[in-house]
Design a protein around this motif. Structure first.
Motif, PDB file in Angstrom:
ATOM      1  N   SER A  40       0.853  -1.186   0.000  1.00 28.68           N
ATOM      2  CA  SER A  40       0.000   0.000   0.000  1.00 28.68           C
ATOM      3  C   SER A  40       0.890   1.238   0.000  1.00 28.68           C
ATOM      4  CB  SER A  40      -0.907   0.001   1.233  1.00 28.68           C
ATOM      5  OG  SER A  40      -1.514   1.269   1.422  1.00 28.68           O
ATOM      6  N   ILE A  41       0.402   2.305  -0.607  1.00 31.46           N
ATOM      7  CA  ILE A  41       1.194   3.536  -0.615  1.00 31.46           C
ATOM      8  C   ILE A  41       1.285   4.145   0.779  1.00 31.46           C
ATOM      9  CG2 ILE A  41       0.710   4.050  -3.035  1.00 31.46           C
ATOM     10  CD1 ILE A  41      -1.377   6.054  -2.134  1.00 31.46           C
ATOM     11  N   ASP A  42       0.423   3.726   1.691  1.00 32.91           N
ATOM     12  CA  ASP A  42       0.517   4.221   3.068  1.00 32.91           C
ATOM     13  C   ASP A  42       1.825   3.798   3.729  1.00 32.91           C
ATOM     14  OD1 ASP A  42      -1.969   5.567   3.160  1.00 32.91           O
ATOM     15  OD2 ASP A  42      -3.008   3.668   3.439  1.00 32.91           O
ATOM     16  N   GLN A  43       2.445   2.733   3.215  1.00 28.98           N
ATOM     17  CA  GLN A  43       3.730   2.290   3.749  1.00 28.98           C
ATOM     18  C   GLN A  43       4.845   3.291   3.465  1.00 28.98           C
ATOM     19  OE1 GLN A  43       3.221  -1.759   1.778  1.00 28.98           O
ATOM     20  NE2 GLN A  43       4.391  -2.341   3.584  1.00 28.98           N
ATOM     21  N   LEU A  44       4.599   4.223   2.572  1.00 28.32           N
ATOM     22  CA  LEU A  44       5.627   5.217   2.258  1.00 28.32           C
ATOM     23  C   LEU A  44       6.011   6.047   3.476  1.00 28.32           C
ATOM     24  CD1 LEU A  44       4.572   6.562  -1.264  1.00 28.32           C
ATOM     25  CD2 LEU A  44       6.637   5.284  -0.689  1.00 28.32           C
ATOM     26  N   GLN A  45       5.138   6.110   4.466  1.00 30.08           N
ATOM     27  CA  GLN A  45       5.462   6.873   5.667  1.00 30.08           C
ATOM     28  C   GLN A  45       6.590   6.221   6.463  1.00 30.08           C
ATOM     29  OE1 GLN A  45       2.097   9.232   7.614  1.00 30.08           O
ATOM     30  NE2 GLN A  45       0.963   7.497   6.799  1.00 30.08           N
ATOM     31  N   GLU A  46       6.939   4.985   6.102  1.00 28.97           N
ATOM     32  CA  GLU A  46       8.075   4.318   6.726  1.00 28.97           C
ATOM     33  C   GLU A  46       9.383   4.641   6.005  1.00 28.97           C
ATOM     34  OE1 GLU A  46       7.230   0.173   6.737  1.00 28.97           O
ATOM     35  OE2 GLU A  46       5.285   0.378   7.726  1.00 28.97           O
ATOM     36  N   VAL A  47       9.285   5.368   4.900  1.00 26.85           N
ATOM     37  CA  VAL A  47      10.447   5.665   4.068  1.00 26.85           C
ATOM     38  C   VAL A  47      11.062   6.995   4.477  1.00 26.85           C
ATOM     39  CG1 VAL A  47      11.188   6.161   1.703  1.00 26.85           C
ATOM     40  CG2 VAL A  47       9.554   4.324   2.137  1.00 26.85           C
TER      41      VAL A  47
END
Length: 356
Positions: free
Chosen positions: A179-186
């Motif tokens: 999910s693009i929400d995982q980008l907050q881990e980047v």
């Protein structure tokens, strides 16, 4: 003797009263339990009906994509799937369908495919970030989140030393985004950055080229250095009248005509005139009584790509010891490279309406 008779009659009367009260209490409890059971059965039936409605909506969306594929070789905003779809009513129930072309967005999983970095995809993502006034180095962090090595792309430093101190995750998963929400881990991506990126990106589980017939001017401007969304508005106006038939037609546009043959060849691998992924939002509504409307939601990923089907087929061949390949050779037929497999590859149920 008279007192004894009166006492016995009193005891008998009290016993009868107690029995009546007990029977009344038991009957009341049984009635209440029965009402609860009936209510529970009704709710379970309604829930099951809503699930059936969602399944029906999924099949309607799939049928619509398949029907549209037979009408033309492109996917554009003039197609039937892109038009508003009125709710389908079944008694007190209704089914709503919304379809979105995921190929109108940049797939962040395109950066790393089949164990290799796609440098053209990385460059395009960096240009998109620049278009949005974001740091282009975010593209490298997104790539390192996916690739299987332990070094920062190009810089050569250890990922653990660089990212664990500057991102919201202690270790990099080294796998594709779900999910693009995982980008907050980047590293470099916070809620505000994600909000800016969200309309232009997606996270599909396989390679999805950008559909030039549905991509936004901002994303189209990321095709080359120095382009702007205003310059790409001409392309958007042109495709609104007639869908772009081939990627080669793009190079006839003044804004893209400056690309040399090598640049065109590299960019072409990232583009298509049709979509290989659609996301459908299915809404099932139970009208019920006034003030008791219930809804359930489902998102469905519909794949339309020969590549995805070939991957599954290759895996099946390997599992069957090549028996399938032998059967094809014996039949004397060849696969039609233009044939498309359109199917549901993922689905998710929601108790609330998701962002769409």
């Amino acid at each position: 003797m008279s007192m004894t008779a009166h006492s016995q009659r009193g005891v008998a009367l009290l016993t009868i009263l107690l029995l009546v009260v007990s029977i009344t209490v038991v009957a009341g409890a049984m009635l209440a339990s029965q009402k609860i059971a009936i209510r529970r059965s009704g709710l379970l039936f309604d829930q099951d009906q809503l699930l059936q409605d969602l399944n029906a909506g999924q099949q309607l969306a799939l049928t619509m994509i398949r029907a549209d594929d037979k009408l033309n070789d492109t996917d554009s905003e003039q197609d039937i799937w892109a038009q508003p779809i009125p709710p389908y009513t079944l008694g007190k129930h209704s089914i709503g369908i919304e379809v979105r072309d995921e190929a109108s967005r940049f797939n962040i999983n395109n950066l790393y495919q089949n164990g290799a970095v796609d440098t053209a995809a990385v460059a395009m993502f960096q240009r998109l970030l620049t278009q949005l006034n974001l740091e282009p180095d975010i593209a490298i962090a997104v790539l390192d989140y996916q690739d299987t090595d332990s070094e920062v792309y190009k810089d050569g430093g250890a990922e653990a030393a660089v990212y664990t101190q500057q991102s919201n995750t202690t270790t990099l998963p080294n796998q594709s985004f779900v999910s693009i929400d995982q980008l907050q881990e980047v590293r470099g991506v916070n809620a505000e950055v994600l909000k800016t990126l969200r309309p232009y990106i997606t996270a599909m589980p396989y390679f999805v080229p950008v559909n030039v017939n549905t991509a936004s001017p901002v994303l189209l401007a990321a095709l080359m250095d120095g382009a702007t969304s205003e310059q790409m508005q001409g392309l958007v106006d042109m495709r609104s009248k007639q869908a772009i038939a081939t990627v080669d037609d793009l190079w006839q546009l003044p804004v893209l005509s400056s690309l040399d043959d090598a640049q065109r060849k590299e960019t072409s691998t990232l583009l298509a005139v049709d979509s290989q992924a659609f996301l459908a939002l299915i809404t099932a509504t139970d009208g019920g009584s006034v003030g008791q409307t219930r809804q359930r939601f489902a998102t469905v990923l519909i794949s339309k790509t020969p590549t995805y089907a070939s991957v599954i087929e290759s895996n099946n061949d390997a599992n069957n010891g090549g028996a399938n390949s032998a059967n094809k050779n014996n039949s004397g037929t060849e696969n039609d490279d233009k044939a498309k497999t359109i199917e549901i590859v993922a689905q998710r149920l929601w108790a609330f309406r998701p962002s769409f």
